[in-house]
Design a protein around this motif. Sequence first.
Motif, PDB file in Angstrom:
ATOM      1  N   VAL A  17       0.824  -1.254   0.041  1.00 31.61           N
ATOM      2  CA  VAL A  17      -0.042   0.070  -0.097  1.00 31.61           C
ATOM      3  C   VAL A  17       0.849   1.206   0.007  1.00 31.61           C
ATOM      4  O   VAL A  17       1.297   1.642   1.047  1.00 31.61           O
ATOM      5  N   PRO A  18       1.131   1.829  -1.146  1.00 29.96           N
ATOM      6  CA  PRO A  18       2.078   3.058  -1.062  1.00 29.96           C
ATOM      7  C   PRO A  18       1.190   4.139  -0.888  1.00 29.96           C
ATOM      8  O   PRO A  18      -0.040   4.378  -0.855  1.00 29.96           O
ATOM      9  N   GLY A  19       1.843   5.235  -0.192  1.00 26.93           N
ATOM     10  CA  GLY A  19       1.092   6.513   0.118  1.00 26.93           C
ATOM     11  C   GLY A  19       0.113   6.104   1.161  1.00 26.93           C
ATOM     12  O   GLY A  19      -0.973   6.452   1.174  1.00 26.93           O
ATOM     13  N   ALA A  20       0.788   5.210   2.318  1.00 29.76           N
ATOM     14  CA  ALA A  20      -0.245   4.740   3.248  1.00 29.76           C
ATOM     15  C   ALA A  20      -0.502   5.560   4.286  1.00 29.76           C
ATOM     16  O   ALA A  20      -1.464   5.301   5.008  1.00 29.76           O
ATOM     17  N   GLY A  21      -0.068   6.839   4.453  1.00 35.22           N
ATOM     18  CA  GLY A  21      -0.538   7.974   5.287  1.00 35.22           C
ATOM     19  C   GLY A  21      -0.577   7.404   6.701  1.00 35.22           C
ATOM     20  O   GLY A  21       0.460   7.089   7.392  1.00 35.22           O
ATOM     21  N   LEU A  22      -1.756   7.480   7.470  1.00 36.15           N
ATOM     22  CA  LEU A  22      -1.740   7.030   9.113  1.00 36.15           C
ATOM     23  C   LEU A  22      -2.032   5.367   8.863  1.00 36.15           C
ATOM     24  O   LEU A  22      -2.423   5.144  10.187  1.00 36.15           O
ATOM     25  N   ALA A  23      -1.789   4.850   7.881  1.00 36.86           N
ATOM     26  CA  ALA A  23      -1.853   3.183   8.070  1.00 36.86           C
ATOM     27  C   ALA A  23      -3.016   2.358   8.322  1.00 36.86           C
ATOM     28  O   ALA A  23      -3.166   1.349   8.457  1.00 36.86           O
ATOM     29  N   ARG A  24      -4.320   3.052   8.213  1.00 36.36           N
ATOM     30  CA  ARG A  24      -5.592   2.478   8.415  1.00 36.36           C
ATOM     31  C   ARG A  24      -5.840   1.463   7.321  1.00 36.36           C
ATOM     32  O   ARG A  24      -5.923   0.186   7.686  1.00 36.36           O
ATOM     33  N   LEU A  25      -5.569   1.816   6.167  1.00 31.61           N
ATOM     34  CA  LEU A  25      -5.841   1.087   4.992  1.00 31.61           C
ATOM     35  C   LEU A  25      -4.907  -0.432   5.122  1.00 31.61           C
ATOM     36  O   LEU A  25      -5.346  -1.447   4.966  1.00 31.61           O
ATOM     37  N   VAL A  26      -3.554  -0.009   5.771  1.00 26.76           N
ATOM     38  CA  VAL A  26      -2.653  -1.332   5.645  1.00 26.76           C
ATOM     39  C   VAL A  26      -3.162  -2.092   6.627  1.00 26.76           C
ATOM     40  O   VAL A  26      -3.214  -3.331   6.389  1.00 26.76           O
ATOM     41  N   LEU A  27      -3.546  -1.831   7.664  1.00 27.27           N
ATOM     42  CA  LEU A  27      -3.996  -2.307   8.817  1.00 27.27           C
ATOM     43  C   LEU A  27      -5.302  -2.966   8.338  1.00 27.27           C
ATOM     44  O   LEU A  27      -5.534  -4.564   8.813  1.00 27.27           O
ATOM     45  N   GLU A  28      -6.381  -2.505   7.793  1.00 26.09           N
ATOM     46  CA  GLU A  28      -7.648  -3.305   7.083  1.00 26.09           C
ATOM     47  C   GLU A  28      -7.008  -4.521   6.208  1.00 26.09           C
ATOM     48  O   GLU A  28      -7.609  -5.488   6.428  1.00 26.09           O
TER      49      GLU A  28
END
Length: 388
Positions: free
Chosen positions: A165-176
């Motif tokens: 997940v590039p451009g992950a910001g605050l990582a919520r999508l990565v954790l999902e």
Amino acid sequence: MDRRRSAPPPPPSREEEDALNDEEQFHFQRVVGSFRGYERVACADAERTRRASERLHPKLERLLPPRSLERRVVENQGSFGPPEAEGGDAAARARRRRGRGRAADAEHAREADFSKVRSTLHSCARDWSDEGAAERAACYGPLVDELRARLPVDDGNRNRQRILVPGAGLARLVLEVAAAGYGAQGNEFSYHMLLVSNFILNSHLDPRSVALYPYVDQPSNVKQSGDRLRAVRIPDVSPDALLHGAPPCDAPVDFSMAAGEFLEVYRGQDGEWAGVLSCFFVDTAPVALEYVDAIFDLLEPGGYWINLGPLLYHWVPSSSADLEGAGMDDRYAQSIELSWEELKHAIEARGFELLNEEWRHCTYTANARSMMNTDYECIFFTARKPLT
């Protein structure tokens, strides 16, 4: 197709590497300084409003309802940043002394740094509050649903399909993505985002235990006087619970974050990823074609690129100042703004099979109580790298 690459550049000398490390440390200290100084800036803005109110003619002042002041609280902390070398020779010690002097200068953060603090606080509301749930459902929901449909997870392949997940910001999508049973890694370049995500992910926070006030910087388009001062509580769910709540609960979780510029961090990882999920990311590149080329290389044969976002190109020069003078950012001069038609052609010309293409309306860090929000018509597509 024979794709010949130019030889890699020679490694930097010791002096060049030290200079780069000093510059990174200086930048990080300025980021920290912008968080430390943000409350002062917010209070100064409130004081400006108070002084302007006092200058009102009594006739006009009587038109206003009674006002109350509330303290603006910004809670962020963390111990994240580039390592600072210790020991070494006299030259190294001198460099560290110069670095400490520059770090002191960095405490005087610029307006651009405070602007990034504001946008990071808005991202906290988007990624980690109850208020951001609808926006997450519109942006992250289709990506995760499409990933599940294209690369199903069962007990036999749990955590074995690696998703970037590039451009992950605050990582919520990565954790999902990790919670859905994939090996997930997020990549982020902004130290502002990395500092705050480090705090959220590693502080073992209870749900809604941190109060932020992300909208004090929005004096326009306010419906009710208290809207600017309302608290947004984060996180809506504990990151630990999010990662370990999906069955089977005792399964190991493969989650990580990588700091740095996307093209640099993932150079040489050809064919190592089963999927790439990009959300509001493609338009952050000065040359989006480079992202298309890199993502194709990163995917294993049969891998999927799933994207949702607009084409609000970040490096379009807004004035001649962006292109001239000392300290100009070369990315403004490199920027190429492609239409979706042109970008679609490039994706297919690179070798992707475009499996679906549709348009979805999304907002980005919208203030739910504001009289104005920007609605993006986002392109949502799935592209597949051929097996051969």
